[in-house]
Design an enzyme around this catalytic site. Structure first.
Site, PDB file in Angstrom:
ATOM      1  N   ASP A  90      12.890  -8.825  -4.011  1.00  0.00           N
ATOM      2  CA  ASP A  90      11.578  -9.487  -3.969  1.00  0.00           C
ATOM      3  C   ASP A  90      10.503  -8.468  -3.639  1.00  0.00           C
ATOM      4  O   ASP A  90      10.775  -7.425  -3.045  1.00  0.00           O
ATOM      5  CB  ASP A  90      11.569 -10.644  -2.964  1.00  0.00           C
ATOM      6  CG  ASP A  90      11.765 -10.218  -1.516  1.00  0.00           C
ATOM      7  OD1 ASP A  90      12.560  -9.299  -1.262  1.00  0.00           O
ATOM      8  OD2 ASP A  90      11.110 -10.814  -0.622  1.00  0.00           O
ATOM      9  N   GLU A 155      13.326 -10.791   1.596  1.00  0.00           N
ATOM     10  CA  GLU A 155      13.062  -9.818   2.665  1.00  0.00           C
ATOM     11  C   GLU A 155      11.597  -9.807   3.028  1.00  0.00           C
ATOM     12  O   GLU A 155      11.227  -9.765   4.202  1.00  0.00           O
ATOM     13  CB  GLU A 155      13.520  -8.417   2.229  1.00  0.00           C
ATOM     14  CG  GLU A 155      13.653  -7.421   3.387  1.00  0.00           C
ATOM     15  CD  GLU A 155      12.354  -6.756   3.810  1.00  0.00           C
ATOM     16  OE1 GLU A 155      12.301  -6.214   4.925  1.00  0.00           O
ATOM     17  OE2 GLU A 155      11.355  -6.784   3.042  1.00  0.00           O
TER      18      GLU A 155
HETATM   19  N1  BES Z   1      10.666  -1.752   3.481  1.00  0.00           N
HETATM   20  C1  BES Z   1       9.911  -2.472   4.432  1.00  0.00           C
HETATM   21  C2  BES Z   1      10.248  -2.077   5.856  1.00  0.00           C
HETATM   22  C3  BES Z   1       9.665  -0.770   6.326  1.00  0.00           C
HETATM   23  C4  BES Z   1       8.317  -0.521   6.151  1.00  0.00           C
HETATM   24  C5  BES Z   1      10.447   0.136   6.942  1.00  0.00           C
HETATM   25  C6  BES Z   1       7.778   0.678   6.570  1.00  0.00           C
HETATM   26  C7  BES Z   1       9.913   1.310   7.373  1.00  0.00           C
HETATM   27  C8  BES Z   1       8.573   1.580   7.188  1.00  0.00           C
HETATM   28  C9  BES Z   1      10.163  -3.959   4.267  1.00  0.00           C
HETATM   29  O1  BES Z   1      10.183  -4.343   2.916  1.00  0.00           O
HETATM   30  C10 BES Z   1       9.047  -4.722   4.911  1.00  0.00           C
HETATM   31  O2  BES Z   1       7.966  -4.685   4.426  1.00  0.00           O
HETATM   32  N2  BES Z   1       9.340  -5.442   5.994  1.00  0.00           N
HETATM   33  C11 BES Z   1       8.423  -6.342   6.592  1.00  0.00           C
HETATM   34  C12 BES Z   1       9.263  -7.367   7.326  1.00  0.00           C
HETATM   35  C13 BES Z   1       8.599  -8.671   7.595  1.00  0.00           C
HETATM   36  C14 BES Z   1       8.039  -9.338   6.391  1.00  0.00           C
HETATM   37  C15 BES Z   1       9.558  -9.589   8.310  1.00  0.00           C
HETATM   38  C16 BES Z   1       7.483  -5.630   7.532  1.00  0.00           C
HETATM   39  O3  BES Z   1       7.845  -4.615   8.156  1.00  0.00           O
HETATM   40  O4  BES Z   1       6.333  -6.067   7.628  1.00  0.00           O
HETATM   41 MN    MN Z   2      11.343  -3.108   1.788  1.00  0.00          MN
HETATM   42 MN    MN Z   3       8.116  -4.499   2.216  1.00  0.00          MN
END
Ligand code: BES
Ligand code: MN
Ligand code: MN
Length: 460
Positions: A90, A155
């Site tokens: 997604d 996710e």
């Molecule tokens: N890939 C990211 C997580 C991430 C972002 C890891 C930057 C390291 C650095 C993931 O897709 C993401 O965006 N996660 C969200 C989680 C939330 C929606 C629960 C986030 O971090 O905002």
């Molecule tokens: Mn991600």
């Molecule tokens: Mn993300």
């Protein structure tokens, strides 16, 4: 099994791999949008078919209360370890669409970059593993170890239904190690192993004064204005040194150790180019901590949006009846979203004046994560990255959240390797998201080596 010919195959097929990634990026699998439910489903089907094409023996779609989970496996090496690879198909919404130079779902290659929504987060990184698997299967007809592959569709909206899928399928998913490629490298040329992520606690505050908007002439001076109240409340969340003012907020925070402080200070990170890259006049964080310490090891609080009243063209003389704000907090070990929710709600209620009604909605939450880097799986990653990138790996933490990492650690009780191939400035979640294609190629080579390295572990 020797990886040499596998590597040659991957190198010879690089251009085709890139073309195939474009097909995946073309699918607008925006998980938060009702208008894209069918696209999300189509994307799951697409990946299931690809899993079979690259040689996995089984591929299946698991429906959930929300978007489906795609599962694939190849378990033909009973004497070898089993890894579970996790990624997400997604993507985030595309607005503000006007700021994109090329349409988000029409991937385009420019200067060694592929532009498009989801290129780095996370479709490109998922495909790095698909193509590493394909290369092994094409050359040897088998993999050096067992692989279970999970690609989820929620996710970006908090993986809310993933736990319900995980729990009854614990046996199906049982593995020796988890591998996730969904994080950035610290800098181009520095392959990075991420050993920590921040957690998340997200809320919406709703204030109501009168039962509907009021004429500001007839009523101005006799009632409180919820927008004023909310603005005052927001100023009570943080002080001028960047400290969060919620009582007991820092109680469980593990401070940066002197050893880690030294290690972080030696990383190839330049605060000035970081500042320039995001286009702010001056950086601002909790005083007493470096930028990396602040974004990786310290909690943060941000108002993500605030609205209410009249914002249209011209003027309208009203006292608004409602005001709203979205507030997110990034958490670090040993904070928990549950305890932070209680502290936040108690504090917000204590600073709400009696003239307004208030409700607080709990939105998504996730636990912070910190790995023990002495585990042998980290040694395999160092070796694989060295060969794949021809450079030494560095150890980093990250400020973002992948709530599922903790769930993996707890439900499956296994170490998790966060091996990300993104770059910090690839505009994830923003307009003009892109993926560095050299990292895509070197990522594939690294994963080919990684499977081989892990397959040589004797105790697992
Ligand atoms: N890939 C990211 C997580 C991430 C972002 C890891 C930057 C390291 C650095 C993931 O897709 C993401 O965006 N996660 C969200 C989680 C939330 C929606 C629960 C986030 O971090 O905002
Ligand atoms: Mn991600
Ligand atoms: Mn993300």
């Amino acid at each position: 099994m020797l990886p040499n010919n596998v590597i040659k195959f991957a190198q010879a097929n690089q251009d085709r791999f890139i073309e195939e990634l474009k097909d995946l990026v073309r699918i607008p699998s925006i998980s938060s949008s009702k208008d894209h439910v069918l696209d999300v489903h189509y994307c799951a089907e697409f990946l299931k078919d690809k899993m079979l094409e690259i040689g996995l023996e089984r591929a299946e779609i698991f429906e959930t209360q929300g978007h489906p989970v795609v599962y694939g496996e190849w378990l033909g090496a009973p004497e070898k370890p089993t890894i579970i690879i996790y990624g997400h198909y997604d993507v985030q919404p595309v607005d503000p669409i006007d700021l994109w130079d090329t349409p988000p779902f029409e991937p385009e290659i420019k200067d060694g970059r592929m532009y498009g929504r989801g290129t780095v987060d996370d479709k490109g990184q998922v495909y790095i593993h698909f193509k590493a698997i394909e290369s092994w299967m094409k050359i040897h007809g088998s993999l050096p170890l067992n692989i279970k592959f999970i690609v989820e569709g929620e996710e970006e909206i908090g993986s809310e239904n993933f736990e319900d899928f995980l729990k009854p399928n614990r046996k199906l998913l049982s593995s020796d190690y988890a591998v996730i490629s969904d994080t950035p490298m610290i800098r181009k040329g520095y392959p990075s192993i991420c050993y920590g992520l921040r957690g998340l606690a997200y809320f919406q505050i709703n204030l109501r004064g009168s039962k509907q908007d009021l004429h500001s002439g007839s009523y101005g001076g006799s009632v409180i204005n919820p927008i004023h109240v909310l603005s005052q409340m927001v100023t009570l969340l943080k002080d001028e040194n960047g400290r969060i003012l919620i009582p007991e907020f820092y109680e469980d925070v593990v401070d940066v150790s002197p050893g880690e402080r030294k290690a972080l200070a030696s990383l190839p990170f330049d605060e000035e180019s970081y500042r320039e890259g995001i286009g702010v006049k001056k950086l601002f964080g909790e005083s007493g901590y470096s930028i990396l310490e602040n974004i990786w090891c310290r909690p943060s609080l941000d108002v993500c949006g605030i609205w209410g009243g009249f914002t249209g063209e011209g003027s309208k003389t009203i006292i608004p009846s409602e005001a709203h704000a979205k507030v997110s907090m990034r958490l670090v070990p040993n904070q928990t979203p549950e305890k932070i929710a209680e502290l936040f709600e108690r504090y917000i209620h204590s600073i709400t004046p009696p003239e307004v009604e208030i409700t607080i909605d709990r939105m998504h939450g996730g636990m912070p994560y910190l790995a023990d880097t002495n585990h042998q799986v980290f040694t395999t990653a160092i070796a694989a990255l060295k060969k794949g990138f021809n450079a030494d790996a560095v150890f980093i933490r990250e400020g973002g959240s992948i709530p599922i990492v903790r769930t993996f650690q707890e439900t499956l009780n296994i170490p998790c390797l966060l091996l990300g191939f993104g770059l910090p400035n690839e505009n994830a979640h923003a307009p003009n998201e892109w993926l560095d294609l050299e990292n895509f190629k070197n990522g594939i080579l690294s994963c080919i080596y990684l499977y081989e390295e892990i397959s040589n572990l004797t105790s697992y």
